[in-house]
Design a protein around this motif. Structure first.
Motif, PDB file in Angstrom:
ATOM      1  N   ILE A 245       0.835  -1.201   0.000  1.00  0.00           N
ATOM      2  CA  ILE A 245       0.000   0.000   0.000  1.00  0.00           C
ATOM      3  C   ILE A 245       0.868   1.249   0.000  1.00  0.00           C
ATOM      4  O   ILE A 245       0.595   2.208  -0.723  1.00  0.00           O
ATOM      5  N   LEU A 246       1.917   1.247   0.780  1.00  0.00           N
ATOM      6  CA  LEU A 246       2.830   2.390   0.836  1.00  0.00           C
ATOM      7  C   LEU A 246       3.502   2.608  -0.520  1.00  0.00           C
ATOM      8  O   LEU A 246       3.602   3.743  -0.997  1.00  0.00           O
ATOM      9  N   THR A 247       3.935   1.541  -1.161  1.00  0.00           N
ATOM     10  CA  THR A 247       4.574   1.646  -2.477  1.00  0.00           C
ATOM     11  C   THR A 247       3.595   2.190  -3.511  1.00  0.00           C
ATOM     12  O   THR A 247       3.933   3.076  -4.299  1.00  0.00           O
ATOM     13  N   ILE A 248       2.374   1.672  -3.502  1.00  0.00           N
ATOM     14  CA  ILE A 248       1.347   2.152  -4.436  1.00  0.00           C
ATOM     15  C   ILE A 248       1.082   3.633  -4.211  1.00  0.00           C
ATOM     16  O   ILE A 248       0.989   4.418  -5.159  1.00  0.00           O
ATOM     17  N   THR A 249       0.977   4.031  -2.955  1.00  0.00           N
ATOM     18  CA  THR A 249       0.714   5.439  -2.623  1.00  0.00           C
ATOM     19  C   THR A 249       1.850   6.337  -3.096  1.00  0.00           C
ATOM     20  O   THR A 249       1.608   7.387  -3.701  1.00  0.00           O
ATOM     21  N   LYS A 250       3.072   5.929  -2.852  1.00  0.00           N
ATOM     22  CA  LYS A 250       4.225   6.729  -3.293  1.00  0.00           C
ATOM     23  C   LYS A 250       4.258   6.835  -4.819  1.00  0.00           C
ATOM     24  O   LYS A 250       4.531   7.911  -5.369  1.00  0.00           O
ATOM     25  N   ASN A 251       3.976   5.728  -5.500  1.00  0.00           N
ATOM     26  CA  ASN A 251       3.952   5.747  -6.969  1.00  0.00           C
ATOM     27  C   ASN A 251       2.850   6.652  -7.494  1.00  0.00           C
ATOM     28  O   ASN A 251       3.037   7.373  -8.480  1.00  0.00           O
ATOM     29  N   TYR A 252       1.695   6.638  -6.839  1.00  0.00           N
ATOM     30  CA  TYR A 252       0.578   7.496  -7.235  1.00  0.00           C
ATOM     31  C   TYR A 252       0.946   8.970  -7.086  1.00  0.00           C
ATOM     32  O   TYR A 252       0.744   9.773  -8.007  1.00  0.00           O
ATOM     33  N   LEU A 253       1.505   9.327  -5.950  1.00  0.00           N
ATOM     34  CA  LEU A 253       1.887  10.723  -5.717  1.00  0.00           C
ATOM     35  C   LEU A 253       2.977  11.168  -6.696  1.00  0.00           C
ATOM     36  O   LEU A 253       2.956  12.296  -7.195  1.00  0.00           O
ATOM     37  N   LYS A 254       3.896  10.275  -6.996  1.00  0.00           N
ATOM     38  CA  LYS A 254       4.953  10.585  -7.963  1.00  0.00           C
ATOM     39  C   LYS A 254       4.344  10.804  -9.354  1.00  0.00           C
ATOM     40  O   LYS A 254       4.740  11.723 -10.069  1.00  0.00           O
ATOM     41  N   ALA A 255       3.376   9.977  -9.716  1.00  0.00           N
ATOM     42  CA  ALA A 255       2.713  10.115 -11.023  1.00  0.00           C
ATOM     43  C   ALA A 255       2.000  11.464 -11.131  1.00  0.00           C
ATOM     44  O   ALA A 255       2.050  12.125 -12.172  1.00  0.00           O
ATOM     45  N   ILE A 256       1.368  11.894 -10.041  1.00  0.00           N
ATOM     46  CA  ILE A 256       0.708  13.206 -10.036  1.00  0.00           C
ATOM     47  C   ILE A 256       1.747  14.313 -10.200  1.00  0.00           C
ATOM     48  O   ILE A 256       1.568  15.235 -10.996  1.00  0.00           O
ATOM     49  N   GLU A 257       2.829  14.223  -9.442  1.00  0.00           N
ATOM     50  CA  GLU A 257       3.895  15.225  -9.536  1.00  0.00           C
ATOM     51  C   GLU A 257       4.462  15.323 -10.948  1.00  0.00           C
ATOM     52  O   GLU A 257       4.823  16.402 -11.406  1.00  0.00           O
ATOM     53  N   GLU A 258       4.559  14.182 -11.616  1.00  0.00           N
ATOM     54  CA  GLU A 258       5.129  14.143 -12.959  1.00  0.00           C
ATOM     55  C   GLU A 258       4.128  14.545 -14.042  1.00  0.00           C
ATOM     56  O   GLU A 258       4.477  14.605 -15.215  1.00  0.00           O
ATOM     57  N   GLY A 259       2.884  14.828 -13.634  1.00  0.00           N
ATOM     58  CA  GLY A 259       1.882  15.274 -14.595  1.00  0.00           C
ATOM     59  C   GLY A 259       1.410  14.181 -15.539  1.00  0.00           C
ATOM     60  O   GLY A 259       1.096  14.449 -16.695  1.00  0.00           O
ATOM     61  N   LYS A 260       1.344  12.955 -15.042  1.00  0.00           N
ATOM     62  CA  LYS A 260       0.892  11.838 -15.871  1.00  0.00           C
ATOM     63  C   LYS A 260      -0.521  12.091 -16.390  1.00  0.00           C
ATOM     64  O   LYS A 260      -1.297  12.822 -15.780  1.00  0.00           O
ATOM     65  N   THR A 261      -0.849  11.474 -17.500  1.00  0.00           N
ATOM     66  CA  THR A 261      -2.170  11.655 -18.109  1.00  0.00           C
ATOM     67  C   THR A 261      -3.238  10.942 -17.291  1.00  0.00           C
ATOM     68  O   THR A 261      -2.940  10.091 -16.454  1.00  0.00           O
ATOM     69  N   GLU A 262      -4.493  11.276 -17.592  1.00  0.00           N
ATOM     70  CA  GLU A 262      -5.601  10.646 -16.873  1.00  0.00           C
ATOM     71  C   GLU A 262      -5.613   9.135 -17.098  1.00  0.00           C
ATOM     72  O   GLU A 262      -5.962   8.375 -16.206  1.00  0.00           O
ATOM     73  N   ASP A 263      -5.215   8.686 -18.276  1.00  0.00           N
ATOM     74  CA  ASP A 263      -5.160   7.241 -18.528  1.00  0.00           C
ATOM     75  C   ASP A 263      -4.072   6.568 -17.703  1.00  0.00           C
ATOM     76  O   ASP A 263      -4.240   5.445 -17.239  1.00  0.00           O
ATOM     77  N   GLU A 264      -2.965   7.253 -17.515  1.00  0.00           N
ATOM     78  CA  GLU A 264      -1.881   6.698 -16.700  1.00  0.00           C
ATOM     79  C   GLU A 264      -2.254   6.678 -15.216  1.00  0.00           C
ATOM     80  O   GLU A 264      -1.839   5.788 -14.481  1.00  0.00           O
TER      81      GLU A 264
END
Length: 67
Positions: free
Chosen positions: A8-27
């Motif tokens: 869960i912690l890894t998923i959360t960190k990856n999610y926050l990183k994806a937001i920071e990187e401006g990933k697309t809505e599909d990503e």
């Protein structure tokens, strides 16, 4: 820390990183269930509050990228 908690912690960190990187809505969609529901309580920006589903969140992501 239990394995499940680490996952869960890894998923959360990856999610926050994806937001920071401006990933697309599909990503970002891989982090959401199709049945997701976001409730925003009334505040100064949205006095009546808001309730958003999966499609609403995707549309908001697209709108934010255009602005």
């Amino acid at each position: 820390m239990a394995i499940e908690q680490q996952d869960i912690l890894t998923i959360t960190k990856n999610y926050l990183k994806a937001i920071e990187e401006g990933k697309t809505e599909d990503e970002l969609a891989i982090y959401y269930s199709e049945s997701v529901e976001q409730l925003e309580y009334p505040n100064r920006l949205i006095p009546n509050g808001a309730k958003r589903n999966f499609n609403d969140l995707k549309e908001a992501s697209l709108r934010d990228k255009r602005e």
